[in-house]
Design a protein around this motif. Structure first.
Motif, PDB file in Angstrom:
ATOM      1  N   THR A 189      -3.307 -31.693  32.344  1.00 18.27           N
ATOM      2  CA  THR A 189      -3.238 -30.739  31.216  1.00 18.27           C
ATOM      3  C   THR A 189      -2.042 -30.999  30.307  1.00 18.27           C
ATOM      4  O   THR A 189      -1.707 -30.178  29.468  1.00 18.27           O
ATOM      5  N   ARG A 190      -1.447 -32.195  30.442  1.00 14.59           N
ATOM      6  CA  ARG A 190      -0.378 -32.560  29.509  1.00 14.59           C
ATOM      7  C   ARG A 190      -0.968 -32.721  28.109  1.00 14.59           C
ATOM      8  O   ARG A 190      -1.964 -33.411  27.930  1.00 14.59           O
ATOM      9  N   ILE A 191      -0.362 -32.058  27.136  1.00  9.94           N
ATOM     10  CA  ILE A 191      -0.818 -32.255  25.758  1.00  9.94           C
ATOM     11  C   ILE A 191       0.299 -32.883  24.936  1.00  9.94           C
ATOM     12  O   ILE A 191       1.478 -32.632  25.167  1.00  9.94           O
ATOM     13  N   ASN A 192      -0.108 -33.716  23.974  1.00 12.44           N
ATOM     14  CA  ASN A 192       0.836 -34.269  23.015  1.00 12.44           C
ATOM     15  C   ASN A 192       0.842 -33.337  21.808  1.00 12.44           C
ATOM     16  O   ASN A 192      -0.128 -33.275  21.055  1.00 12.44           O
ATOM     17  N   LEU A 193       1.943 -32.608  21.634  1.00 12.14           N
ATOM     18  CA  LEU A 193       2.030 -31.629  20.545  1.00 12.14           C
ATOM     19  C   LEU A 193       1.889 -32.281  19.186  1.00 12.14           C
ATOM     20  O   LEU A 193       1.448 -31.646  18.222  1.00 12.14           O
ATOM     21  N   ALA A 194       2.254 -33.584  19.104  1.00  7.42           N
ATOM     22  CA  ALA A 194       2.169 -34.272  17.812  1.00  7.42           C
ATOM     23  C   ALA A 194       0.722 -34.593  17.430  1.00  7.42           C
ATOM     24  O   ALA A 194       0.455 -35.030  16.315  1.00  7.42           O
ATOM     25  N   GLY A 195      -0.202 -34.364  18.375  1.00 12.54           N
ATOM     26  CA  GLY A 195      -1.623 -34.549  18.052  1.00 12.54           C
ATOM     27  C   GLY A 195      -2.177 -33.359  17.270  1.00 12.54           C
ATOM     28  O   GLY A 195      -3.301 -33.395  16.759  1.00 12.54           O
TER      29      GLY A 195
END
Ligand code: PLP
Length: 397
Positions: free
Chosen positions: A373-379
């Protein structure tokens, strides 16, 4: 011979990227990949890097081999960036640095160096850590041990459990720490926690190994290196693997460095000679292009300012996306709490949703997130936030 080989398992992130590319939906969103993206969803060449590149085109007069340690100016300027130009360890001439192929190459050189110095050393990594730490460090032959780091329930660093384990680490072992912008959790150590680890390292006699791949993307260029600067001052020995992939946007140029703080200048020279022997065994010499650009930028006040301004924009955008996401899905009445995302720093955070919710996001909405569930906030950007928030609210309802 080759018939003996079985195919390797595909890296889950690469698998996710392939599935994202194959998805025909226009509204699809990729929150899995680990690169910075701007509000247009692009990973641009930074403005100062472009300028330096055109200058380098004019000035570069040879492609002859560089030394094993890479560009000496780059090494010196990277140390100034990491430690600050007036750092006591630099003044005491206790630090040596060699250029390395990205942060990954640096981590591997550091691991091989540790094995040369202490063949039975174990390396302690936090749970969780960046998954590539395991092959980069364990693959070199270091035995991996674990200490607790992130508490999924509180969504914070579990300092108490971490310190308790670190108090058991035997003298001479190595403890891997993320300098800032922890990947994958976004939960960083406080200054007090860094100070406590420094005291425990002194007491126990273990050696911290700091991986710093996001300097400038968390709070500021200086705040993000509080831990490594204070450790380099207080401890006799320290290893630092740094990367210019994210803060200079030089991903494919493979630009990093490995630095060693030693007890004395004489020991520092020996360590540097051994590190070069390690590099010689693996890749001989690092690639030149990215390091020449970094060196040019850090050595020219105008380019340096230009780079810092753009890095500020990068950091500010990530922080804004953290707030925008939290504001759009936080719902106290419904028990939906995502405030940790707003508090954490760097490109990543755990969203902290269930695997079935994750699967629905992917299948029904084309939103791609890795299984942790790691998300890349820059996406996240102004064009996809509404769709993302609506989709999330649907699967969380
Ligand atoms: C925690 C961490 N360390 C090191 C790296 C090394 O990056 P690179 O080898 O691309 O410079 C990364 C890149 O994602 C990272 O997240």
């Amino acid at each position: 011979m080759f018939e003996q080989l079985n195919p390797t398992k595909m890296d889950p992130i690469l698998g996710l990227m392939a599935a994202y590319r194959a998805d025909a939906r226009v509204e699809k969103i990729d929150l899995g990949v680990g690169v910075y993206m701007n509000d247009q969803g692009l990973t641009p060449v930074m403005r100062a890097v472009k300028k330096a590149e055109s200058r380098l085109m004019e000035l570069e007069h040879t492609k002859s081999y560089q030394g094993i340690a890479g560009d000496p100016q780059y090494n010196a300027r990277m140390l100034d960036l990491l430690l600050g130009p007036h750092h006591p360890a630099l003044k005491a001439n206790r630090v040596r640095s060699i250029q390395a192929p990205g942060g990954s190459g640096a981590l591997r050189v550091g691991a091989e160096l540790i094995l040369r110095a202490r063949p039975n050393a174990k390396i302690w990594v936090g749970v969780p850590t960046w998954p590539n730490h395991i092959p980069l460090l364990g693959g070199a032959g270091l035995t991996i041990e674990e200490y607790p780091y992130y508490d999924i329930a509180t969504r914070e660093v579990n300092s108490e459990a971490m310190m308790q384990t670190l108090r058991q680490v035997p003298a001479g072992d190595i403890v891997l720490l993320h300098g800032c912008c922890h990947n994958p959790t976004g939960a960083d150590l406080t200054k007090a926690a860094w100070d406590e680890i420094t005291c425990i390292a002194l007491e126990r006699g273990f050696i911290p190994y700091i991986d710093i791949a996001y300097q400038g993307l968390g709070k500021s260029l200086d705040d993000d290196v509080y831990g490594l600067r204070s450790m380099a001052e207080a401890l006799p020995e320290l290893i630092i693997a740094s990367s210019c992939s994210k803060n200079f946007g030089l991903y494919r140029e493979r630009t990093g460095s490995i630095s060693f703080v030693s007890a004395t200048p004489a020991q520092a020279d020996i360590v540097a000679s051994q590190a070069m022997a390690v590099a010689r065994q693996i890749y001989s010499m690092p690639p030149a292009h990215g390091a020449l650009l970094v060196s040019m930028i850090l050595g020219d006040p105008h380019l340096e300012q230009m780079w810092k301004t753009e890095l500020d924009e990068v950091r500010t955008r990530i922080i804004a996306m953290r707030k925008m996401l939290t504001d759009s899905i936080q719902d106290n009445a419904a028990g939906l709490d995502f405030m940790h995302i707003q508090k954490q720093r760097g490109m990543f955070s755990f969203l902290g949703i269930s695997s079935s919710q994750l699967q629905r996001l992917r299948e029904e909405f084309g939103i791609y997130i890795v299984s942790s569930t790691r998300i890349n906030l820059a996406g996240i950007n102004s064009g996809n936030i509404d769709y993302l928030a609506t989709s999330l609210r649907t699967v969380l309802a």
